[in-house]
Scaffold this motif. Structure first.
Motif, PDB file in Angstrom:
ATOM      1  N   GLU A   1      63.596  29.474  63.813  1.00 51.96           N
ATOM      2  CA  GLU A   1      63.442  28.840  62.541  1.00 51.96           C
ATOM      3  C   GLU A   1      62.676  29.814  61.582  1.00 51.96           C
ATOM      4  OE1 GLU A   1      62.184  25.167  62.770  1.00 51.96           O
ATOM      5  OE2 GLU A   1      63.920  24.549  64.162  1.00 51.96           O
ATOM      6  N   VAL A   2      61.533  30.520  61.992  1.00 55.22           N
ATOM      7  CA  VAL A   2      60.730  30.938  61.174  1.00 55.22           C
ATOM      8  C   VAL A   2      61.025  32.519  61.181  1.00 55.22           C
ATOM      9  CG1 VAL A   2      58.950  29.242  61.079  1.00 55.22           C
ATOM     10  CG2 VAL A   2      58.958  31.172  62.856  1.00 55.22           C
TER      11      VAL A   2
ATOM     12  N   PHE B   1      57.839  42.517  64.597  1.00 57.80           N
ATOM     13  CA  PHE B   1      56.588  42.169  65.080  1.00 57.80           C
ATOM     14  C   PHE B   1      55.825  41.712  63.911  1.00 57.80           C
ATOM     15  CE2 PHE B   1      52.723  43.512  67.518  1.00 57.80           C
ATOM     16  CZ  PHE B   1      53.195  43.125  68.650  1.00 57.80           C
ATOM     17  N   CYS B   2      56.496  40.837  63.104  1.00 55.56           N
ATOM     18  CA  CYS B   2      55.674  40.185  61.957  1.00 55.56           C
ATOM     19  C   CYS B   2      54.676  38.838  62.569  1.00 55.56           C
ATOM     20  CB  CYS B   2      56.736  39.641  61.039  1.00 55.56           C
ATOM     21  SG  CYS B   2      57.682  38.290  61.600  1.00 55.56           S
ATOM     22  N   LEU B   3      54.889  38.495  63.795  1.00 57.72           N
ATOM     23  CA  LEU B   3      54.099  37.732  64.597  1.00 57.72           C
ATOM     24  C   LEU B   3      54.280  36.084  63.959  1.00 57.72           C
ATOM     25  CD1 LEU B   3      50.865  39.640  65.194  1.00 57.72           C
ATOM     26  CD2 LEU B   3      52.996  39.723  66.358  1.00 57.72           C
ATOM     27  N   ARG B   4      55.328  36.059  62.867  1.00 58.45           N
ATOM     28  CA  ARG B   4      55.501  34.550  62.304  1.00 58.45           C
ATOM     29  C   ARG B   4      55.791  33.473  63.654  1.00 58.45           C
ATOM     30  NH1 ARG B   4      58.939  34.963  56.755  1.00 58.45           N
ATOM     31  NH2 ARG B   4      57.518  36.245  55.835  1.00 58.45           N
TER      32      ARG B   4
ATOM     33  N   VAL C   1      54.704  33.783  66.695  1.00 56.78           N
ATOM     34  CA  VAL C   1      53.371  33.519  67.293  1.00 56.78           C
ATOM     35  C   VAL C   1      52.653  32.735  66.659  1.00 56.78           C
ATOM     36  CG1 VAL C   1      51.407  34.743  68.161  1.00 56.78           C
ATOM     37  CG2 VAL C   1      53.523  35.957  68.247  1.00 56.78           C
ATOM     38  N   GLU C   2      52.363  32.599  65.353  1.00 62.45           N
ATOM     39  CA  GLU C   2      51.665  31.764  64.566  1.00 62.45           C
ATOM     40  C   GLU C   2      52.300  30.364  64.466  1.00 62.45           C
ATOM     41  OE1 GLU C   2      51.077  33.207  60.668  1.00 62.45           O
ATOM     42  OE2 GLU C   2      49.859  31.422  59.964  1.00 62.45           O
ATOM     43  N   GLU C   3      53.753  30.132  64.491  1.00 61.75           N
ATOM     44  CA  GLU C   3      54.254  28.794  64.611  1.00 61.75           C
ATOM     45  C   GLU C   3      54.658  28.300  65.710  1.00 61.75           C
ATOM     46  OE1 GLU C   3      54.796  27.172  61.963  1.00 61.75           O
ATOM     47  OE2 GLU C   3      54.439  28.923  60.378  1.00 61.75           O
TER      48      GLU C   3
ATOM     49  N   PRO D   1      52.014  27.316  53.719  1.00 61.49           N
ATOM     50  CA  PRO D   1      53.345  27.484  53.216  1.00 61.49           C
ATOM     51  C   PRO D   1      54.134  27.325  54.669  1.00 61.49           C
ATOM     52  CG  PRO D   1      51.982  29.183  52.429  1.00 61.49           C
ATOM     53  CD  PRO D   1      51.168  28.451  53.404  1.00 61.49           C
TER      54      PRO D   1
ATOM     55  N   ARG E   1      57.756  28.042  56.373  1.00 55.13           N
ATOM     56  CA  ARG E   1      58.696  28.829  56.333  1.00 55.13           C
ATOM     57  C   ARG E   1      59.992  28.741  56.732  1.00 55.13           C
ATOM     58  NH1 ARG E   1      54.305  31.727  58.686  1.00 55.13           N
ATOM     59  NH2 ARG E   1      53.262  33.051  57.388  1.00 55.13           N
TER      60      ARG E   1
ATOM     61  N   PHE F   1      47.348  42.178  69.854  1.00 51.24           N
ATOM     62  CA  PHE F   1      46.485  41.217  69.341  1.00 51.24           C
ATOM     63  C   PHE F   1      45.924  40.496  70.206  1.00 51.24           C
ATOM     64  CE2 PHE F   1      50.912  39.938  69.222  1.00 51.24           C
ATOM     65  CZ  PHE F   1      50.932  38.729  69.623  1.00 51.24           C
TER      66      PHE F   1
ATOM     67  N   ILE G   1      44.781  32.629  66.488  1.00 52.94           N
ATOM     68  CA  ILE G   1      46.003  33.249  66.429  1.00 52.94           C
ATOM     69  C   ILE G   1      46.158  34.356  65.089  1.00 52.94           C
ATOM     70  CG2 ILE G   1      47.380  31.716  67.374  1.00 52.94           C
ATOM     71  CD1 ILE G   1      48.199  30.487  64.892  1.00 52.94           C
ATOM     72  N   PRO G   2      46.888  35.241  65.214  1.00 55.74           N
ATOM     73  CA  PRO G   2      47.195  36.188  64.096  1.00 55.74           C
ATOM     74  C   PRO G   2      47.944  35.357  63.050  1.00 55.74           C
ATOM     75  CG  PRO G   2      48.451  36.720  65.986  1.00 55.74           C
ATOM     76  CD  PRO G   2      47.736  35.846  66.414  1.00 55.74           C
ATOM     77  N   THR G   3      47.775  35.866  61.929  1.00 59.37           N
ATOM     78  CA  THR G   3      48.370  34.969  60.829  1.00 59.37           C
ATOM     79  C   THR G   3      49.124  36.168  59.756  1.00 59.37           C
ATOM     80  OG1 THR G   3      48.366  33.638  59.070  1.00 59.37           O
ATOM     81  CG2 THR G   3      46.375  34.912  59.434  1.00 59.37           C
ATOM     82  N   THR G   4      50.083  35.586  59.152  1.00 55.13           N
ATOM     83  CA  THR G   4      50.742  36.467  58.066  1.00 55.13           C
ATOM     84  C   THR G   4      50.630  35.714  56.823  1.00 55.13           C
ATOM     85  OG1 THR G   4      52.809  35.336  58.524  1.00 55.13           O
ATOM     86  CG2 THR G   4      52.319  37.578  59.627  1.00 55.13           C
ATOM     87  N   VAL G   5      49.854  34.702  56.742  1.00 56.30           N
ATOM     88  CA  VAL G   5      49.767  34.061  55.381  1.00 56.30           C
ATOM     89  C   VAL G   5      48.746  35.129  54.553  1.00 56.30           C
ATOM     90  CG1 VAL G   5      48.453  32.262  54.156  1.00 56.30           C
ATOM     91  CG2 VAL G   5      49.567  31.775  56.516  1.00 56.30           C
TER      92      VAL G   5
ATOM     93  N   ARG H   1      43.504  33.498  62.209  1.00 58.63           N
ATOM     94  CA  ARG H   1      43.644  32.070  61.823  1.00 58.63           C
ATOM     95  C   ARG H   1      42.922  31.286  62.758  1.00 58.63           C
ATOM     96  NH1 ARG H   1      48.930  28.930  60.079  1.00 58.63           N
ATOM     97  NH2 ARG H   1      48.190  26.965  59.925  1.00 58.63           N
TER      98      ARG H   1
END
Lengths: 80, 401
Positions: free
Chosen positions: A43-44, A66-69, A71-73, B71, B73, B310, B338-342, B349
């Protein structure tokens, strides 16, 4: 148990010692033991690089930026 | 025309022994107790099966707001998946179809080569798999799939995007402890409207050890894998080769206590040298208490550390304490890095979540839960908020058709 863990750790150290340089990989790994196929990574992903197939996330190595979204979500920490 | 009653008789006889199994889940995960609804999900899963065939349908409707302290996404989508399999002796045919569509405007889809951003409205993916069982433990499987993605510019004009995929492998279920597999895969993505056309392929092999019971109540499972790939990543670098090893050992100390450990390491080969790729180590201690047939009380303590370009770290403790007649209390604590893209948050983060709630289980029919979670995440500023995680899962009784 300690013997098996030590053996596995030694094997990992040997593998790490056999390679050179720091990791600069652009390819993510999906842990099959942790992935629950919830699809949040799909989804992200803004590049359409993740698909859940047969209950497991699959990351396309060409489309991934490799934006890692993902990984974060990922709620289970299954992508690294 | 005379054949019609016979056909109906055969069909009804075939359907007579079929059974419908279902699973329904409704859940909400709010951003806060007072304001934002957060994320809501409804999932229905049904399966009709008979000895030689089965059809599975899954529909998942997801609705989420775009606000929140952190946020979100994603907005809302409906995901329909229909797949099945039919067995004809040694041959298994497995068709499937997926239709994923945006419930609102659609998510942002970033086009390659800096060609802007469009809205991802929907995509379809039909697929067909063929598997065959061969003598002496051998088996083979091939599958092909097509993807048609419907993208839309902000002015309403559409953009075509298609993909094709194929994969196949031969596997050997060797007598004793081991298995082996060799195969290949291919993917192609193209969009004529923006002149985008790319593909990649790979061939590889894997060997593994099945779950094996060793002395001292240790179970071991693992696999080693190697693959070589053609194609380029987003930076234009070769995908190259990758070798990986995964081992998992579970040690049972007593009937109610087990330690689960997993190690994984992978190496990449590019430009004539091997490089460390991704590696991870994880451990989990599970303590379970309860009589057979009762809902058990359980405590899980675990952690995982990963390293690649990372690093991530995750430590968690969760518990379920059975109180009375299906009622249990839930407790959880999770700490993550974890790494973040915020935007503006820096590279990492830190995340801490504490939760407490109740769960009520109605035999094998349903489970209802509600949990209040206090969450702290360190981004641009340290954000604290309280949110609700609640839902119901329902397993209706099997229906004979």
């Amino acid at each position: 148990m300690t013997r098996y863990a030590s053996l596995a750790g030694l094997l990992m150290l040997l593998l790490a010692a056999a390679c050179s340089g720091p990791s600069d990989t652009t390819q993510l790994v999906v842990d099959p033991d942790l992935c629950i196929g919830c699809g949040e990574c799909e989804e992200v992903c803004p590049y359409g690089a993740v698909e859940v197939v047969d209950g497991q996330a699959v990351i396309d190595p060409v489309l991934c930026h490799f934006c890692l979204r993902c990984v974060e979500e990922c709620p289970k920490g299954a992508i690294y | 025309m005379k054949k019609l009653p016979l056909i109906l008789l055969v069909l009804s006889a075939a359907a007579w022994s079929a059974a419908l199994e279902q699973f329904v889940s409704l859940s909400v995960e709010s951003d806060s107790l007072g304001f934002s609804p957060g994320r809501r999900q409804a999932l229905w899963n049904g399966m009709i099966s008979e000895d030689s065939w089965g059809v599975r349908v899954t529909d998942r409707y997801l609705d989420a707001d775009s606000g929140g302290l952190v946020p979100r996404r994603f907005l809302g989508r409906n995901d329909l998946l229909v797949d099945g399999d039919a067995r004809f002796g040694a041959l298994t045919v497995s068709p499937g179809f997926r239709w994923n569509t945006a419930a609102g405007d659609g998510l942002d889809f970033i086009l390659p080569d800096q060609q802007g951003t469009v809205l991802d409205r929907s995509y379809t993916r039909p697929e067909l798999g063929l598997g065959v069982s061969l003598p002496r433990g051998f088996g083979a499987f091939v599958e092909g799939s097509l993807v048609e993605r419907s993208l839309e510019y902000p002015d309403g004009s559409s953009l075509g995007w298609s993909g094709q995929g194929a994969e196949g492998y031969v596997e050997w279920d060797a007598p004793g402890l081991f298995w082996a597999r060799a195969g290949g895969s291919f993917r192609k993505h193209s969009s004529d409207d923006i002149g985008f056309d790319t593909d990649w392929s790979g061939v590889g092999a894997a060997v593994g050890i099945r779950t094996t019971v060793l002395p001292a109540r240790v179970q071991l499972v693992g696999q080693a894998e190697y693959g070589t790939f053609s194609g380029e990543d987003y930076l234009g670098g070769d995908l190259g080769e990758r070798a990986s090893l995964r081992l998992r050992a579970v040690r049972s100390f007593t009937p109610g206590m087990a330690l689960d450990m997993t190690v994984f390491s992978s190496l990449d080969h590019r430009d004539g040298a091997w490089y460390r790729a991704a590696s991870s180590g994880a451990a989990r201690l599970v303590l379970t208490r309860g009589r057979p047939g009762e809902i058990p009380s359980q405590l899980v303590l675990g952690g995982q550390v990963t390293s690649s370009s990372f690093t991530t770290a995750r430590f968690e403790a969760s518990g379920r304490l059975h109180l009375v007649e299906g009622l249990s209390t839930l407790l959880s604590a999770t700490a993550r890095r974890i790494p973040t893209t915020v935007a503006g948050a820096g590279p990492g983060r830190d995340w801490l979540t504490l939760g407490a709630g109740l769960e009520y289980r109605i035999s094998t029919l349903a489970v209802v839960w509600a949990k209040v979670q206090q969450e702290r995440t360190i981004l641009v500023d340290t954000e604290d908020w309280t949110r609700l995680d609640a839902g119901i899962q329902f397993w209706p009784p099997s229906i004979s058709i």
